[in-house]
Write a protein that holds these residues in place. Structure first.
Motif, PDB file in Angstrom:
ATOM      1  N   ASN A   1       0.851  -1.179   0.000  1.00  0.00           N
ATOM      2  CA  ASN A   1       0.000   0.000   0.000  1.00  0.00           C
ATOM      3  C   ASN A   1       0.891   1.235   0.000  1.00  0.00           C
ATOM      4  OD1 ASN A   1      -2.655  -1.204   0.128  1.00  0.00           O
ATOM      5  ND2 ASN A   1      -2.160  -1.775   2.241  1.00  0.00           N
TER       6      ASN A   1
ATOM      7  N   GLN B   1      -3.812  -1.672  -8.283  1.00  0.00           N
ATOM      8  CA  GLN B   1      -5.142  -2.267  -8.308  1.00  0.00           C
ATOM      9  C   GLN B   1      -6.167  -1.131  -8.356  1.00  0.00           C
ATOM     10  OE1 GLN B   1      -5.650  -5.021  -5.064  1.00  0.00           O
ATOM     11  NE2 GLN B   1      -3.793  -6.183  -5.577  1.00  0.00           N
ATOM     12  N   ILE B   2      -7.010  -1.169  -9.368  1.00  0.00           N
ATOM     13  CA  ILE B   2      -7.946  -0.075  -9.626  1.00  0.00           C
ATOM     14  C   ILE B   2      -8.813   0.202  -8.399  1.00  0.00           C
ATOM     15  CG2 ILE B   2      -9.911   0.652 -11.041  1.00  0.00           C
ATOM     16  CD1 ILE B   2      -8.755  -1.007 -13.306  1.00  0.00           C
ATOM     17  N   GLY B   3      -8.887   1.494  -8.053  1.00  0.00           N
ATOM     18  CA  GLY B   3      -9.746   1.914  -6.955  1.00  0.00           C
ATOM     19  C   GLY B   3      -9.126   1.750  -5.577  1.00  0.00           C
ATOM     20  N   THR B   4      -7.861   1.333  -5.519  1.00  0.00           N
ATOM     21  CA  THR B   4      -7.202   1.156  -4.221  1.00  0.00           C
ATOM     22  C   THR B   4      -5.812   1.794  -4.274  1.00  0.00           C
ATOM     23  OG1 THR B   4      -6.011  -0.917  -4.692  1.00  0.00           O
ATOM     24  CG2 THR B   4      -8.345  -1.091  -4.074  1.00  0.00           C
ATOM     25  N   SER B   5      -5.154   1.842  -3.132  1.00  0.00           N
ATOM     26  CA  SER B   5      -3.763   2.305  -3.065  1.00  0.00           C
ATOM     27  C   SER B   5      -2.794   1.125  -3.061  1.00  0.00           C
ATOM     28  CB  SER B   5      -3.547   3.156  -1.800  1.00  0.00           C
ATOM     29  OG  SER B   5      -3.792   2.384  -0.635  1.00  0.00           O
TER      30      SER B   5
END
Length: 432
Positions: free
Chosen positions: A231, A278-282
């Motif tokens: 992350n 990863q799309i939409g995440t950190s």
């Protein structure tokens, strides 16, 4: 003329008294237990103090890969009455030159900023400037003490005439300086706007050793990346965790330089490096892709050598750092990759204006650099070699001068002894 950097260590671990000149690429080699790591750890202790002087003594000797203990564990021969002194200096015959020294006593310590007298006159035309600013401090140090002094500056400012613009010496102006042990601040007392460039130059040069120590990176002897995903994390100046290094690597290219890291990894190991978010995440992953193939492997599934190589190059290419200390970068690399790594580090040091300090046991690493010098591809001014030996419990750091033919004075005796013994044993010769 380029600056000369020096590191000084007194009563630090196995080093009783040593001064080392740091080239763009400085290679320290020698047997186990000879004191190679002590040079690196001394520099990191300076960094720890200057980035946060208000920390306890054991924290000053704590680094990302190891904690050395308290002062009594670190002082030379464990003599409590000895003082540990660590210094970093920058000198130049044409520019203001200064050296910072941090001394740690059995109780408390001292900080000192000293100046080369000739450089004060030649570069900045300063009069009345103190040659040394010393201050006794408690450790931890809150940074609240201050000593003041005065100076005079005779700047060269442009004058206009019918013949055009020319530089002439103007009347001296008075100034004040303030030193709190970790930063020096100088300013003129009248018409500061007119002399802002001169004063900014003085402050930059006076504080340069301290700033270099703060902008020191470290590549420890350990596997770099241990997770399949990360992350995005906040990045601190000292990069204390692999999550921070991974986050640097995942930053946008215009902010950091992922493509440049990948370029050097490809030179050394025939791999390209790519991060995948990863799309939409950190959350993101780090992939290693063999050159000419399109089958990526997670960096955590690469071997120790390539895994640490990516970690190392990310730190070496971090734009914040001016000095990077690297412990045994050849570990778990095939000799052909060790050769390419030596060449890549020399290239990074020169192109990126870094000072890289490398401790190594690898004859291949050293010979690769000597062969590049002989081929005229690396200047002898850009690489220095230091032999570390510990004949009687005190480290000797002996500069090994290389000539333009790629020969090193005294030969590679740190590597030759074991080779000679093997040859004697193999041929069944008598040791007498």
């Amino acid at each position: 003329m380029p600056d000369t950097y020096t590191l000084g260590l007194k009563n630090f671990r196995s080093i009783e008294d040593a001064t080392v000149e740091v080239a763009p690429l400085t290679v320290v080699y020698g047997p186990n237990g000879s004191g190679k790591s002590s040079l690196i750890y001394g520099l990191l202790t300076l960094r720890n103090f200057l980035t946060n002087p208000n920390q306890n003594v054991p924290s000053l000797f704590s680094y990302p890969s190891i904690s050395l203990g308290g002062r009594n564990e670190v002082v030379h021969r464990h003599f409590p009455d000895k003082s540990i002194a660590l210094s970093i200096g920058v000198s130049n015959v044409q520019k203001l030159s200064s050296k910072f020294t941090f001394t740690l006593r059995e109780s408390g310590g001292m900080v000192d900023l000293s100046f080369n007298k000739a450089s004060l006159v030649k570069d900045a035309k300063i009069a009345g400037w103190p040659l040394s600013l010393s201050m006794d401090i408690a450790v931890p140090y809150e940074g609240i003490q201050q000593m003041d002094d005065v100076f005079e500056l005779t700047p060269r400012l442009p004058a206009h005439s019918e013949e055009g613009e020319t530089d002439i010496d103007h009347e001296p102006v008075s100034g004040t300086l303030h030193w709190n042990g970790i930063t020096l601040s100088a300013r003129v007392t009248s018409n500061p706007a007119a002399y802002s460039d001169d004063v900014a130059h003085i402050n930059e040069r006076a504080n340069l050793p301290l700033e270099l120590a703060r902008r020191t990176g470290f590549v420890p002897l350990r596997r770099g990346f241990s997770k399949p995903t990360y992350n995005l994390a906040n990045v601190t100046p000292t990069l204390n965790s692999e999550d921070e290094v991974a986050s640097l690597l995942a930053s946008y290219p215009e902010r950091f330089g992922q493509y440049e890291i990948s370029r050097f990894v490809e030179k050394v190991a025939n791999r390209r490096i790519q991060t995948q978010g990863q799309i939409g995440t950190s959350t993101f992953s780090i992939d290693s892709i063999p050159t000419g193939k399109e089958v990526p492997a997670s960096i955590v599934n690469e071997g120790f050598g390539i895994n640490q190589l990516v970690y190392m190059l990310t730190i070496c290419l971090y734009s914040r750092y001016k000095i990077v200390a690297i412990e045994e970068p050849e570990i778990h690399l095939h000799p052909s990759m060790v050769r390419e790594l030596a060449i890549a580090l020399a290239e990074i040091a020169v192109e990126k204006d870094r000072r890289l300090i490398v401790s190594t046991h690898s004859e291949t690493f050293v010979v690769a650099l000597l062969s590049q010098i002989a081929a005229g591809k690396i200047s002898i001014d850009d690489v220095s070699f230091v032999l570390a030996e510990n004949p009687n419990g005190s480290t000797v750091l002996d500069p090994q001068k290389a000539n333009r033919s790629g020969q090193i004075e005294g030969g590679l005796r740190a590597f030759m002894a074991s080779g000679a013994k093997d040859l004697v044993d193999f041929l069944g010769l008598s040791s007498e």
